[in-house]
Design a protein around this motif. Structure first.
Motif, PDB file in Angstrom:
ATOM      1  N   MET A   1       3.723   5.997  -5.667  1.00  0.00           N
ATOM      2  CA  MET A   1       3.501   6.232  -7.096  1.00  0.00           C
ATOM      3  C   MET A   1       2.436   7.297  -7.321  1.00  0.00           C
ATOM      4  O   MET A   1       2.577   8.174  -8.178  1.00  0.00           O
ATOM      5  N   LEU A   2       1.365   7.237  -6.557  1.00  0.00           N
ATOM      6  CA  LEU A   2       0.299   8.229  -6.710  1.00  0.00           C
ATOM      7  C   LEU A   2       0.779   9.615  -6.288  1.00  0.00           C
ATOM      8  O   LEU A   2       0.491  10.616  -6.969  1.00  0.00           O
ATOM      9  N   ASN A   3       1.528   9.694  -5.196  1.00  0.00           N
ATOM     10  CA  ASN A   3       2.054  10.986  -4.759  1.00  0.00           C
ATOM     11  C   ASN A   3       3.017  11.577  -5.797  1.00  0.00           C
ATOM     12  O   ASN A   3       3.043  12.785  -6.010  1.00  0.00           O
TER      13      ASN A   3
ATOM     14  N   PRO B   1      -4.516   8.331  -1.613  1.00  0.00           N
ATOM     15  CA  PRO B   1      -3.592   7.588  -0.744  1.00  0.00           C
ATOM     16  C   PRO B   1      -3.584   8.072   0.694  1.00  0.00           C
ATOM     17  O   PRO B   1      -3.418   7.280   1.617  1.00  0.00           O
ATOM     18  N   ALA B   2      -3.791   9.379   0.904  1.00  0.00           N
ATOM     19  CA  ALA B   2      -3.833   9.877   2.274  1.00  0.00           C
ATOM     20  C   ALA B   2      -5.056   9.379   3.021  1.00  0.00           C
ATOM     21  O   ALA B   2      -5.055   9.314   4.254  1.00  0.00           O
TER      22      ALA B   2
ATOM     23  N   ALA C   1       0.828  -1.209   0.000  1.00  0.00           N
ATOM     24  CA  ALA C   1       0.000   0.000   0.000  1.00  0.00           C
ATOM     25  C   ALA C   1       0.862   1.259   0.000  1.00  0.00           C
ATOM     26  O   ALA C   1       0.537   2.253  -0.670  1.00  0.00           O
ATOM     27  N   ALA C   2       1.981   1.241   0.732  1.00  0.00           N
ATOM     28  CA  ALA C   2       2.860   2.403   0.786  1.00  0.00           C
ATOM     29  C   ALA C   2       3.554   2.635  -0.555  1.00  0.00           C
ATOM     30  O   ALA C   2       3.762   3.780  -0.966  1.00  0.00           O
ATOM     31  N   ALA C   3       3.924   1.547  -1.245  1.00  0.00           N
ATOM     32  CA  ALA C   3       4.534   1.697  -2.566  1.00  0.00           C
ATOM     33  C   ALA C   3       3.542   2.298  -3.561  1.00  0.00           C
ATOM     34  O   ALA C   3       3.892   3.175  -4.359  1.00  0.00           O
ATOM     35  N   VAL C   4       2.303   1.838  -3.508  1.00  0.00           N
ATOM     36  CA  VAL C   4       1.269   2.407  -4.378  1.00  0.00           C
ATOM     37  C   VAL C   4       1.058   3.885  -4.036  1.00  0.00           C
ATOM     38  O   VAL C   4       0.920   4.739  -4.926  1.00  0.00           O
ATOM     39  N   MET C   5       1.041   4.207  -2.743  1.00  0.00           N
ATOM     40  CA  MET C   5       0.914   5.596  -2.317  1.00  0.00           C
ATOM     41  C   MET C   5       2.045   6.442  -2.886  1.00  0.00           C
ATOM     42  O   MET C   5       1.823   7.575  -3.336  1.00  0.00           O
TER      43      MET C   5
ATOM     44  N   LEU D   1      -3.978   5.568 -13.980  1.00  0.00           N
ATOM     45  CA  LEU D   1      -2.758   6.222 -14.481  1.00  0.00           C
ATOM     46  C   LEU D   1      -2.077   5.418 -15.571  1.00  0.00           C
ATOM     47  O   LEU D   1      -1.185   5.927 -16.262  1.00  0.00           O
ATOM     48  N   GLY D   2      -2.471   4.158 -15.731  1.00  0.00           N
ATOM     49  CA  GLY D   2      -1.878   3.325 -16.768  1.00  0.00           C
ATOM     50  C   GLY D   2      -1.019   2.183 -16.251  1.00  0.00           C
ATOM     51  O   GLY D   2      -0.427   1.447 -17.035  1.00  0.00           O
ATOM     52  N   PHE D   3      -0.947   2.009 -14.934  1.00  0.00           N
ATOM     53  CA  PHE D   3      -0.105   0.937 -14.385  1.00  0.00           C
ATOM     54  C   PHE D   3      -0.770  -0.425 -14.554  1.00  0.00           C
ATOM     55  O   PHE D   3      -1.976  -0.578 -14.356  1.00  0.00           O
TER      56      PHE D   3
END
Length: 559
Positions: free
Chosen positions: A173-175, A183-184, A167-171, A248-250
Protein backbone atom coordinates in the motif's frame (compact mmCIF):
# COMPACT_ATOMS: atom_id res chain seq x y z
CA UNK A 1 13.47 -8.19 -28.85
CA UNK A 2 13.31 -6.85 -32.37
CA UNK A 3 16.45 -5.71 -34.14
CA UNK A 4 14.84 -2.47 -35.34
CA UNK A 5 16.54 0.62 -34.08
CA UNK A 6 19.54 -1.39 -32.95
CA UNK A 7 22.66 0.58 -32.26
CA UNK A 8 26.20 -0.62 -32.06
CA UNK A 9 27.26 2.10 -29.68
CA UNK A 10 25.65 4.12 -26.96
CA UNK A 11 27.04 7.59 -27.67
CA UNK A 12 24.81 9.64 -25.42
CA UNK A 13 22.76 9.12 -22.28
CA UNK A 14 19.13 8.26 -22.89
CA UNK A 15 16.86 10.79 -21.22
CA UNK A 16 14.37 9.16 -18.87
CA UNK A 17 10.68 9.56 -19.69
CA UNK A 18 8.90 12.59 -18.24
CA UNK A 19 7.39 11.92 -14.83
CA UNK A 20 3.98 13.20 -13.69
CA UNK A 21 4.08 15.66 -10.83
CA UNK A 22 2.50 13.18 -8.42
CA UNK A 23 4.88 10.39 -9.39
CA UNK A 24 8.58 10.44 -8.39
CA UNK A 25 11.32 9.60 -10.84
CA UNK A 26 11.95 5.85 -10.97
CA UNK A 27 15.73 6.00 -10.65
CA UNK A 28 15.65 8.52 -7.83
CA UNK A 29 13.10 6.41 -5.96
CA UNK A 30 15.22 3.32 -6.65
CA UNK A 31 18.15 5.12 -5.06
CA UNK A 32 16.10 5.74 -1.92
CA UNK A 33 14.99 2.13 -1.80
CA UNK A 34 18.51 0.98 -2.61
CA UNK A 35 19.94 2.80 0.39
CA UNK A 36 17.26 1.33 2.64
CA UNK A 37 17.76 -2.14 1.19
CA UNK A 38 21.52 -1.86 1.62
CA UNK A 39 20.98 -1.03 5.29
CA UNK A 40 18.71 -4.03 5.58
CA UNK A 41 21.26 -6.30 3.91
CA UNK A 42 24.07 -5.02 6.13
CA UNK A 43 22.07 -5.68 9.28
CA UNK A 44 20.89 -9.00 7.84
CA UNK A 45 24.49 -9.98 7.28
CA UNK A 46 25.22 -8.90 10.84
CA UNK A 47 22.43 -11.15 12.06
CA UNK A 48 23.84 -14.11 10.15
CA UNK A 49 27.33 -13.31 11.40
CA UNK A 50 26.14 -13.33 15.01
CA UNK A 51 24.36 -16.67 14.59
CA UNK A 52 27.20 -18.38 12.69
CA UNK A 53 29.67 -17.21 15.34
CA UNK A 54 27.39 -18.54 18.08
CA UNK A 55 26.80 -21.99 16.61
CA UNK A 56 29.18 -22.62 13.68
CA UNK A 57 28.10 -24.60 10.63
CA UNK A 58 26.67 -27.88 11.93
CA UNK A 59 23.82 -29.44 13.87
CA UNK A 60 22.25 -26.44 15.62
CA UNK A 61 22.65 -23.91 12.80
CA UNK A 62 21.46 -26.40 10.19
CA UNK A 63 18.40 -27.17 12.33
CA UNK A 64 17.66 -23.45 12.70
CA UNK A 65 17.90 -22.83 8.94
CA UNK A 66 15.88 -25.96 8.21
CA UNK A 67 13.12 -24.87 10.60
CA UNK A 68 13.11 -21.32 9.26
CA UNK A 69 12.96 -22.53 5.66
CA UNK A 70 9.22 -23.18 5.41
CA UNK A 71 7.92 -19.96 7.01
CA UNK A 72 10.59 -18.06 5.09
CA UNK A 73 9.57 -19.91 1.91
CA UNK A 74 5.93 -18.94 2.43
CA UNK A 75 7.04 -15.37 3.06
CA UNK A 76 8.85 -15.28 -0.29
CA UNK A 77 5.95 -17.00 -2.04
CA UNK A 78 2.96 -15.15 -0.61
CA UNK A 79 3.96 -12.22 1.56
CA UNK A 80 6.80 -10.71 -0.45
CA UNK A 81 6.08 -12.56 -3.66
CA UNK A 82 2.78 -13.19 -5.44
CA UNK A 83 0.49 -11.52 -2.90
CA UNK A 84 2.62 -8.41 -2.57
CA UNK A 85 3.09 -8.06 -6.33
CA UNK A 86 -0.54 -8.71 -7.26
CA UNK A 87 -1.93 -6.63 -4.41
CA UNK A 88 0.35 -3.65 -5.13
CA UNK A 89 -0.61 -3.66 -8.82
CA UNK A 90 -4.35 -3.99 -8.08
CA UNK A 91 -4.28 -1.43 -5.26
CA UNK A 92 -2.45 1.09 -7.48
CA UNK A 93 -4.91 0.61 -10.34
CA UNK A 94 -7.90 0.85 -8.01
CA UNK A 95 -6.64 4.08 -6.45
CA UNK A 96 -5.80 5.60 -9.84
CA UNK A 97 -9.10 4.67 -11.51
CA UNK A 98 -11.63 4.70 -8.65
CA UNK A 99 -10.15 6.76 -5.82
CA UNK A 100 -9.02 6.19 -2.25
CA UNK A 101 -12.20 4.81 -0.68
CA UNK A 102 -12.46 1.71 -2.92
CA UNK A 103 -8.71 1.17 -2.49
CA UNK A 104 -8.99 1.20 1.32
CA UNK A 105 -11.95 -1.19 1.10
CA UNK A 106 -9.78 -3.57 -0.94
CA UNK A 107 -7.06 -3.24 1.70
CA UNK A 108 -9.40 -4.19 4.55
CA UNK A 109 -10.79 -7.14 2.61
CA UNK A 110 -7.27 -8.38 1.90
CA UNK A 111 -5.91 -7.94 5.43
CA UNK A 112 -8.91 -9.67 7.01
CA UNK A 113 -8.63 -12.62 4.64
CA UNK A 114 -4.88 -12.88 5.32
CA UNK A 115 -5.34 -12.95 9.09
CA UNK A 116 -7.97 -15.68 8.84
CA UNK A 117 -6.32 -17.93 6.24
CA UNK A 118 -2.70 -17.61 7.40
CA UNK A 119 -3.80 -18.11 11.00
CA UNK A 120 -5.37 -21.46 10.07
CA UNK A 121 -2.29 -22.45 8.06
CA UNK A 122 -0.03 -21.66 11.02
CA UNK A 123 -2.08 -23.83 13.39
CA UNK A 124 -2.01 -26.72 10.91
CA UNK A 125 1.74 -26.34 10.36
CA UNK A 126 2.50 -26.36 14.08
CA UNK A 127 0.57 -29.60 14.43
CA UNK A 128 2.19 -31.16 11.36
CA UNK A 129 5.76 -29.95 11.96
CA UNK A 130 7.29 -33.48 12.00
CA UNK A 131 5.88 -34.18 8.54
CA UNK A 132 7.16 -30.85 7.22
CA UNK A 133 10.70 -31.44 8.46
CA UNK A 134 10.66 -35.05 7.24
CA UNK A 135 9.69 -33.93 3.75
CA UNK A 136 12.21 -31.10 3.50
CA UNK A 137 15.17 -32.23 5.61
CA UNK A 138 15.25 -36.04 5.57
CA UNK A 139 19.05 -35.95 5.78
CA UNK A 140 18.85 -34.57 9.33
CA UNK A 141 18.33 -38.12 10.66
CA UNK A 142 22.04 -38.78 10.08
CA UNK A 143 22.94 -36.60 13.11
CA UNK A 144 21.35 -37.65 16.45
CA UNK A 145 18.84 -35.09 17.74
CA UNK A 146 19.07 -32.83 14.70
CA UNK A 147 15.68 -33.80 13.27
CA UNK A 148 13.90 -33.40 16.62
CA UNK A 149 15.46 -29.98 17.18
CA UNK A 150 14.35 -28.82 13.74
CA UNK A 151 10.77 -29.93 14.50
CA UNK A 152 10.67 -27.95 17.74
CA UNK A 153 12.13 -24.83 16.16
CA UNK A 154 9.64 -25.07 13.28
CA UNK A 155 6.79 -24.91 15.78
CA UNK A 156 8.29 -21.86 17.45
CA UNK A 157 8.94 -19.87 14.28
CA UNK A 158 6.00 -20.70 12.04
CA UNK A 159 3.70 -17.84 13.21
CA UNK A 160 6.35 -15.51 11.79
CA UNK A 161 4.63 -15.87 8.42
CA UNK A 162 1.51 -14.06 9.69
CA UNK A 163 3.41 -10.98 10.89
CA UNK A 164 5.57 -10.69 7.80
CA UNK A 165 2.60 -11.23 5.44
CA UNK A 166 0.73 -8.34 7.00
CA UNK A 167 3.93 -6.27 6.84
CA UNK A 168 4.26 -7.03 3.11
CA UNK A 169 0.65 -5.98 2.45
CA UNK A 170 1.25 -2.69 4.27
CA UNK A 171 4.45 -2.25 2.25
CA UNK A 172 2.45 -2.75 -0.96
CA UNK A 173 0.00 0.00 0.00
CA UNK A 174 2.79 2.43 0.84
CA UNK A 175 4.68 1.63 -2.36
CA UNK A 176 1.52 2.14 -4.41
CA UNK A 177 1.35 5.67 -2.97
CA UNK A 178 5.06 6.16 -3.81
CA UNK A 179 6.29 5.89 -0.22
CA UNK A 180 9.36 3.69 -0.49
CA UNK A 181 11.90 4.52 2.21
CA UNK A 182 9.92 3.45 5.28
CA UNK A 183 8.74 0.04 4.01
CA UNK A 184 12.16 -0.70 2.53
CA UNK A 185 13.67 -0.03 5.98
CA UNK A 186 11.24 -2.36 7.75
CA UNK A 187 13.42 -5.42 7.25
CA UNK A 188 16.29 -3.53 8.89
CA UNK A 189 14.13 -3.22 11.98
CA UNK A 190 13.43 -6.96 11.75
CA UNK A 191 17.14 -7.75 11.68
CA UNK A 192 17.99 -5.46 14.59
CA UNK A 193 15.16 -6.65 16.82
CA UNK A 194 15.68 -10.33 16.00
CA UNK A 195 19.40 -10.12 16.90
CA UNK A 196 18.98 -8.16 20.12
CA UNK A 197 16.05 -10.22 21.35
CA UNK A 198 17.44 -13.49 20.01
CA UNK A 199 20.84 -13.16 21.69
CA UNK A 200 19.28 -11.93 24.92
CA UNK A 201 16.82 -14.81 25.03
CA UNK A 202 19.59 -17.27 24.09
CA UNK A 203 21.48 -16.35 27.26
CA UNK A 204 18.24 -16.45 29.25
CA UNK A 205 17.33 -19.95 28.05
CA UNK A 206 20.83 -21.52 28.01
CA UNK A 207 22.52 -21.96 31.40
CA UNK A 208 25.66 -23.34 29.71
CA UNK A 209 26.09 -20.12 27.74
CA UNK A 210 25.85 -18.07 30.92
CA UNK A 211 28.27 -20.34 32.77
CA UNK A 212 30.93 -20.10 30.06
CA UNK A 213 30.88 -16.30 29.75
CA UNK A 214 32.92 -14.37 28.48
CA UNK A 215 33.55 -17.15 25.94
CA UNK A 216 30.05 -18.61 25.81
CA UNK A 217 29.31 -22.02 24.35
CA UNK A 218 25.80 -21.98 22.90
CA UNK A 219 23.84 -25.22 22.77
CA UNK A 220 20.41 -26.33 21.61
CA UNK A 221 18.60 -24.30 24.27
CA UNK A 222 20.01 -21.11 22.76
CA UNK A 223 18.37 -21.93 19.43
CA UNK A 224 14.95 -21.52 21.03
CA UNK A 225 15.85 -17.99 22.12
CA UNK A 226 17.09 -17.12 18.63
CA UNK A 227 13.89 -18.54 17.11
CA UNK A 228 11.68 -16.53 19.44
CA UNK A 229 13.68 -13.45 18.46
CA UNK A 230 12.60 -14.07 14.85
CA UNK A 231 8.95 -13.80 15.90
CA UNK A 232 9.53 -10.53 17.73
CA UNK A 233 11.46 -9.17 14.75
CA UNK A 234 8.55 -9.97 12.41
CA UNK A 235 6.15 -8.15 14.71
CA UNK A 236 8.46 -5.11 14.76
CA UNK A 237 8.68 -5.17 10.94
CA UNK A 238 4.91 -4.77 10.78
CA UNK A 239 4.60 -2.21 13.54
CA UNK A 240 7.15 0.29 12.23
CA UNK A 241 5.18 0.77 8.96
CA UNK A 242 1.76 1.35 10.48
CA UNK A 243 2.17 5.05 11.41
CA UNK A 244 2.95 5.98 7.78
CA UNK A 245 -0.08 4.01 6.60
CA UNK A 246 -2.36 5.68 9.13
CA UNK A 247 -1.13 9.10 7.98
CA UNK A 248 -2.38 8.25 4.48
CA UNK A 249 -5.86 7.84 5.92
CA UNK A 250 -6.12 4.06 6.35
CA UNK A 251 -8.19 2.66 9.20
CA UNK A 252 -8.54 -1.08 9.68
CA UNK A 253 -12.02 -2.59 9.76
CA UNK A 254 -12.59 -6.34 9.94
CA UNK A 255 -14.23 -7.43 6.66
CA UNK A 256 -14.07 -11.20 6.26
CA UNK A 257 -15.79 -11.66 2.90
CA UNK A 258 -13.88 -14.43 1.16
CA UNK A 259 -16.32 -14.46 -1.77
CA UNK A 260 -16.14 -10.69 -2.37
CA UNK A 261 -15.63 -9.85 -6.08
CA UNK A 262 -12.59 -7.69 -5.32
CA UNK A 263 -10.89 -10.59 -3.55
CA UNK A 264 -11.76 -12.85 -6.47
CA UNK A 265 -10.14 -10.30 -8.77
CA UNK A 266 -7.05 -10.30 -6.57
CA UNK A 267 -6.95 -14.08 -6.51
CA UNK A 268 -7.35 -14.26 -10.30
CA UNK A 269 -4.31 -12.04 -10.64
CA UNK A 270 -2.43 -13.80 -7.88
CA UNK A 271 -2.93 -17.53 -8.42
CA UNK A 272 -0.67 -17.86 -11.49
CA UNK A 273 2.00 -16.07 -9.47
CA UNK A 274 1.42 -18.47 -6.58
CA UNK A 275 2.09 -21.43 -8.84
CA UNK A 276 4.98 -19.64 -10.53
CA UNK A 277 6.43 -18.69 -7.18
CA UNK A 278 5.78 -22.19 -5.93
CA UNK A 279 7.93 -23.42 -8.79
CA UNK A 280 10.77 -21.23 -7.59
CA UNK A 281 10.23 -22.30 -4.00
CA UNK A 282 10.09 -25.96 -5.01
CA UNK A 283 13.58 -25.44 -6.39
CA UNK A 284 14.64 -23.98 -3.04
CA UNK A 285 13.12 -26.93 -1.18
CA UNK A 286 14.77 -29.43 -3.54
CA UNK A 287 18.15 -27.76 -3.04
CA UNK A 288 17.63 -27.88 0.71
CA UNK A 289 16.71 -31.56 0.60
CA UNK A 290 19.94 -32.40 -1.21
CA UNK A 291 21.94 -30.06 1.06
CA UNK A 292 20.57 -31.76 4.19
CA UNK A 293 22.69 -34.80 3.25
CA UNK A 294 25.81 -32.76 4.15
CA UNK A 295 26.41 -31.75 7.76
CA UNK A 296 26.78 -27.99 7.44
CA UNK A 297 25.37 -27.93 3.89
CA UNK A 298 22.39 -25.78 4.73
CA UNK A 299 24.61 -23.33 6.57
CA UNK A 300 27.01 -23.00 3.63
CA UNK A 301 24.14 -22.37 1.21
CA UNK A 302 22.53 -19.81 3.48
CA UNK A 303 25.73 -17.88 4.25
CA UNK A 304 26.65 -17.66 0.56
CA UNK A 305 23.21 -16.57 -0.52
CA UNK A 306 23.17 -13.92 2.21
CA UNK A 307 26.04 -12.20 0.38
CA UNK A 308 24.20 -12.66 -2.92
CA UNK A 309 21.25 -10.79 -1.44
CA UNK A 310 23.30 -7.59 -1.23
CA UNK A 311 23.43 -6.91 -4.99
CA UNK A 312 20.07 -8.62 -5.63
CA UNK A 313 18.38 -6.42 -3.09
CA UNK A 314 20.27 -3.26 -3.95
CA UNK A 315 19.90 -3.50 -7.72
CA UNK A 316 17.03 -5.91 -8.38
CA UNK A 317 14.58 -5.48 -5.52
CA UNK A 318 14.99 -1.71 -5.21
CA UNK A 319 14.36 -1.12 -8.92
CA UNK A 320 11.51 -3.64 -9.01
CA UNK A 321 9.88 -1.98 -6.00
CA UNK A 322 9.61 1.38 -7.73
CA UNK A 323 9.08 0.02 -11.25
CA UNK A 324 5.85 -1.89 -10.49
CA UNK A 325 3.64 1.03 -9.39
CA UNK A 326 5.12 3.16 -12.17
CA UNK A 327 4.39 0.72 -15.01
CA UNK A 328 1.00 -0.20 -13.50
CA UNK A 329 0.02 3.47 -13.69
CA UNK A 330 1.33 3.81 -17.26
CA UNK A 331 -0.62 0.72 -18.32
CA UNK A 332 -3.78 2.12 -16.68
CA UNK A 333 -3.25 5.29 -18.75
CA UNK A 334 -2.50 3.28 -21.91
CA UNK A 335 0.92 4.93 -22.18
CA UNK A 336 2.85 1.95 -23.53
CA UNK A 337 5.69 4.07 -24.86
CA UNK A 338 6.54 5.26 -21.35
CA UNK A 339 6.01 1.69 -20.10
CA UNK A 340 8.71 0.41 -22.44
CA UNK A 341 11.12 3.25 -21.64
CA UNK A 342 10.73 2.61 -17.91
CA UNK A 343 11.45 -1.11 -18.37
CA UNK A 344 14.46 -0.34 -20.55
CA UNK A 345 15.87 2.16 -18.07
CA UNK A 346 15.39 -0.16 -15.08
CA UNK A 347 16.81 -3.19 -16.88
CA UNK A 348 19.90 -1.38 -18.12
CA UNK A 349 20.70 -0.04 -14.66
CA UNK A 350 20.12 -3.46 -13.07
CA UNK A 351 22.54 -5.21 -15.43
CA UNK A 352 25.04 -2.35 -15.36
CA UNK A 353 25.36 -2.73 -11.59
CA UNK A 354 24.78 -6.46 -11.01
CA UNK A 355 27.22 -7.90 -13.58
CA UNK A 356 30.38 -6.32 -12.06
CA UNK A 357 29.07 -7.23 -8.60
CA UNK A 358 28.86 -10.87 -9.70
CA UNK A 359 32.37 -10.83 -11.15
CA UNK A 360 33.74 -9.20 -8.01
CA UNK A 361 32.07 -11.71 -5.69
CA UNK A 362 33.44 -14.60 -7.74
CA UNK A 363 36.98 -13.16 -7.77
CA UNK A 364 37.07 -12.37 -4.04
CA UNK A 365 34.79 -15.10 -2.65
CA UNK A 366 37.36 -16.74 -0.36
CA UNK A 367 38.76 -13.56 1.26
CA UNK A 368 35.28 -12.05 1.69
CA UNK A 369 33.84 -15.18 3.33
CA UNK A 370 36.89 -15.50 5.57
CA UNK A 371 36.73 -11.86 6.68
CA UNK A 372 33.01 -11.90 7.42
CA UNK A 373 32.26 -15.37 8.73
CA UNK A 374 35.42 -17.07 9.97
CA UNK A 375 34.96 -16.18 13.62
CA UNK A 376 33.90 -18.10 16.67
CA UNK A 377 32.85 -21.63 15.72
CA UNK A 378 32.90 -21.02 11.92
CA UNK A 379 35.96 -22.97 10.71
CA UNK A 380 38.39 -22.62 7.77
CA UNK A 381 36.69 -25.60 6.10
CA UNK A 382 33.35 -23.82 6.40
CA UNK A 383 34.95 -20.79 4.74
CA UNK A 384 36.30 -22.76 1.77
CA UNK A 385 33.00 -24.59 1.20
CA UNK A 386 30.95 -21.41 1.47
CA UNK A 387 33.29 -19.61 -0.95
CA UNK A 388 32.74 -22.31 -3.58
CA UNK A 389 28.98 -21.99 -3.15
CA UNK A 390 29.21 -18.20 -3.48
CA UNK A 391 31.17 -18.47 -6.72
CA UNK A 392 28.54 -20.81 -8.13
CA UNK A 393 25.73 -18.47 -7.07
CA UNK A 394 27.53 -15.49 -8.63
CA UNK A 395 27.15 -17.06 -12.09
CA UNK A 396 23.41 -16.37 -11.95
CA UNK A 397 23.42 -13.13 -9.96
CA UNK A 398 22.53 -10.84 -12.88
CA UNK A 399 19.70 -13.19 -13.83
CA UNK A 400 18.35 -13.15 -10.27
CA UNK A 401 18.37 -9.34 -10.14
CA UNK A 402 16.85 -8.89 -13.60
CA UNK A 403 14.02 -11.35 -12.88
CA UNK A 404 13.03 -9.15 -9.94
CA UNK A 405 12.53 -6.26 -12.37
CA UNK A 406 10.90 -8.18 -15.24
CA UNK A 407 8.35 -10.30 -13.39
CA UNK A 408 6.24 -7.41 -11.96
CA UNK A 409 5.86 -6.01 -15.48
CA UNK A 410 3.68 -8.99 -16.44
CA UNK A 411 1.35 -8.30 -13.51
CA UNK A 412 1.07 -4.67 -14.54
CA UNK A 413 0.11 -5.95 -18.01
CA UNK A 414 -2.43 -8.42 -16.54
CA UNK A 415 -0.39 -11.32 -17.93
CA UNK A 416 0.47 -13.29 -14.78
CA UNK A 417 0.38 -16.65 -16.54
CA UNK A 418 3.50 -15.92 -18.57
CA UNK A 419 5.95 -16.09 -15.64
CA UNK A 420 3.91 -19.08 -14.43
CA UNK A 421 4.66 -21.12 -17.55
CA UNK A 422 8.32 -20.16 -17.48
CA UNK A 423 8.74 -21.03 -13.80
CA UNK A 424 7.09 -24.44 -14.15
CA UNK A 425 9.75 -25.46 -16.66
CA UNK A 426 12.37 -24.48 -14.09
CA UNK A 427 11.18 -27.15 -11.64
CA UNK A 428 12.07 -30.01 -13.95
CA UNK A 429 15.32 -28.41 -15.07
CA UNK A 430 16.47 -27.76 -11.50
CA UNK A 431 15.59 -31.28 -10.33
CA UNK A 432 17.38 -32.82 -13.31
CA UNK A 433 20.50 -30.73 -12.66
CA UNK A 434 20.53 -31.61 -8.96
CA UNK A 435 20.15 -35.32 -9.69
CA UNK A 436 22.96 -35.08 -12.22
CA UNK A 437 25.11 -33.35 -9.64
CA UNK A 438 24.40 -36.02 -7.02
CA UNK A 439 24.85 -39.05 -9.29
CA UNK A 440 27.33 -37.95 -11.98
CA UNK A 441 29.26 -34.76 -11.30
CA UNK A 442 29.59 -34.97 -7.51
CA UNK A 443 30.10 -31.22 -7.04
CA UNK A 444 28.52 -31.24 -3.60
CA UNK A 445 26.72 -28.19 -2.25
CA UNK A 446 28.39 -25.92 -4.83
CA UNK A 447 26.71 -27.98 -7.55
CA UNK A 448 23.31 -27.16 -6.05
CA UNK A 449 24.10 -23.46 -6.24
CA UNK A 450 25.32 -23.79 -9.83
CA UNK A 451 22.07 -25.51 -10.81
CA UNK A 452 20.13 -22.62 -9.28
CA UNK A 453 22.20 -20.09 -11.24
CA UNK A 454 21.62 -21.90 -14.53
CA UNK A 455 17.87 -21.93 -13.92
CA UNK A 456 17.88 -18.20 -13.07
CA UNK A 457 19.69 -17.29 -16.29
CA UNK A 458 17.33 -19.44 -18.36
CA UNK A 459 14.29 -17.82 -16.74
CA UNK A 460 15.71 -14.37 -17.37
CA UNK A 461 16.12 -15.09 -21.07
CA UNK A 462 12.59 -16.45 -21.40
CA UNK A 463 11.06 -13.48 -19.56
CA UNK A 464 12.92 -11.05 -21.85
CA UNK A 465 11.64 -12.81 -24.95
CA UNK A 466 8.06 -12.89 -23.65
CA UNK A 467 8.01 -9.23 -22.58
CA UNK A 468 9.50 -8.05 -25.89
CA UNK A 469 6.36 -9.36 -27.61
CA UNK A 470 4.24 -7.00 -25.50
CA UNK A 471 6.40 -3.92 -25.00
CA UNK A 472 9.22 -2.29 -26.96
CA UNK A 473 12.11 -1.89 -24.54
CA UNK A 474 14.99 -1.90 -27.01
CA UNK A 475 16.30 -3.79 -30.00
CA UNK A 476 18.41 -6.93 -29.97
CA UNK A 477 21.45 -5.18 -31.44
CA UNK A 478 21.27 -2.42 -28.85
CA UNK A 479 21.15 -4.90 -25.97
CA UNK A 480 23.94 -7.04 -27.44
CA UNK A 481 26.20 -4.00 -27.72
CA UNK A 482 25.33 -2.85 -24.22
CA UNK A 483 25.93 -6.26 -22.62
CA UNK A 484 29.19 -6.75 -24.52
CA UNK A 485 30.64 -3.52 -23.19
CA UNK A 486 29.41 -4.17 -19.66
CA UNK A 487 30.97 -7.65 -19.68
CA UNK A 488 34.29 -6.26 -20.94
CA UNK A 489 34.36 -3.59 -18.23
CA UNK A 490 33.37 -6.17 -15.61
CA UNK A 491 36.18 -8.51 -16.71
CA UNK A 492 38.71 -5.71 -16.18
CA UNK A 493 37.10 -5.03 -12.81
CA UNK A 494 37.35 -8.69 -11.73
CA UNK A 495 40.94 -9.05 -12.93
CA UNK A 496 41.95 -5.96 -10.97
CA UNK A 497 40.25 -7.19 -7.81
CA UNK A 498 41.82 -10.65 -8.02
CA UNK A 499 45.29 -9.33 -8.79
CA UNK A 500 45.46 -6.81 -5.97
CA UNK A 501 44.06 -9.25 -3.43
CA UNK A 502 46.52 -11.96 -4.56
CA UNK A 503 49.46 -9.58 -4.14
CA UNK A 504 48.24 -8.64 -0.67
CA UNK A 505 47.73 -12.26 0.38
CA UNK A 506 51.18 -13.38 -0.81
CA UNK A 507 53.28 -10.33 0.11
CA UNK A 508 51.64 -9.03 3.27
CA UNK A 509 51.40 -10.67 6.68
CA UNK A 510 48.81 -10.20 9.39
CA UNK A 511 45.02 -10.12 9.44
CA UNK A 512 44.79 -6.33 9.40
CA UNK A 513 47.02 -5.96 6.34
CA UNK A 514 45.09 -8.69 4.53
CA UNK A 515 41.84 -6.87 5.33
CA UNK A 516 43.25 -3.59 4.03
CA UNK A 517 44.42 -5.34 0.86
CA UNK A 518 40.89 -6.71 0.35
CA UNK A 519 39.36 -3.26 0.74
CA UNK A 520 41.98 -1.84 -1.63
CA UNK A 521 41.12 -4.53 -4.18
CA UNK A 522 37.42 -3.70 -3.97
CA UNK A 523 38.01 0.05 -4.25
CA UNK A 524 40.42 -0.29 -7.18
CA UNK A 525 38.05 -2.66 -8.98
CA UNK A 526 35.20 -0.16 -8.68
CA UNK A 527 37.35 2.63 -10.08
CA UNK A 528 38.53 0.44 -12.96
CA UNK A 529 34.94 -0.52 -13.80
CA UNK A 530 33.77 3.09 -13.73
CA UNK A 531 36.69 4.19 -15.91
CA UNK A 532 36.25 1.33 -18.38
CA UNK A 533 32.50 1.90 -18.59
CA UNK A 534 33.06 5.61 -19.27
CA UNK A 535 35.66 4.83 -21.94
CA UNK A 536 33.29 2.32 -23.54
CA UNK A 537 30.55 4.99 -23.64
CA UNK A 538 28.04 3.20 -21.43
CA UNK A 539 25.46 5.91 -20.78
CA UNK A 540 24.75 4.91 -17.17
CA UNK A 541 28.27 6.01 -16.22
CA UNK A 542 27.71 9.49 -17.60
CA UNK A 543 24.36 9.70 -15.82
CA UNK A 544 25.98 8.75 -12.52
CA UNK A 545 28.76 11.34 -13.01
CA UNK A 546 26.21 14.01 -13.89
CA UNK A 547 24.22 13.14 -10.78
CA UNK A 548 27.31 13.47 -8.57
CA UNK A 549 28.28 16.72 -10.29
CA UNK A 550 24.81 18.23 -9.77
CA UNK A 551 24.82 17.32 -6.10
CA UNK A 552 28.27 18.83 -5.58
CA UNK A 553 27.14 22.03 -7.27
CA UNK A 554 24.07 22.19 -5.03
CA UNK A 555 26.22 21.80 -1.94
CA UNK A 556 28.57 24.55 -3.12
CA UNK A 557 25.62 26.81 -3.81
CA UNK A 558 24.25 26.22 -0.33
CA UNK A 559 27.68 26.83 1.20
Amino acid sequence: MSAEGAEAADPSPVAPPPVPKDEPDTRRSAGIVGIAVMGSRVFGLGRELVFTSMFGAGKVLDAYYGAFQIPNLLRDLFAEGSLSTAFTALFARTWDREGDEPAWKLANLTLSAMIFIIGLVSVAAIAGAPLIVEATNFGFHKVPGKFELAVSLTRVMFPFILFVSLAAAVMGMLNARFIFGIPASASTVFNIVSVICGVGLAFLFDAKARATWPHPVFGEASAYGVSLGVLLGGLAQLGMQLPALFRLGFRFHWRLELSNPRLRELWALMWPSVIAGAAVQVNVVVNGMFASEFDGGRSWLNCAFRLMQFPIGLFGVSLATVTLPSVARKFARDDMGSFGRTVRSSMRLTLFLSIPAAVGLAALAGPIIGLIYQHGHFSARDTSQTALVLQAYAVGLAGYAAIKVLTPCFYALNLPRTPLRISLVAIGVNLALNLANATIFGLGVAGLAMATSCVALANFGQLCAALSRQVDFGGLGEWAGFLGRVLLAAALCGGTAWGIEWIGATRLHGAILHMLALFAAIGAAMLVYAGAAYALRISETAEALNLVRRRLLRRRAKA
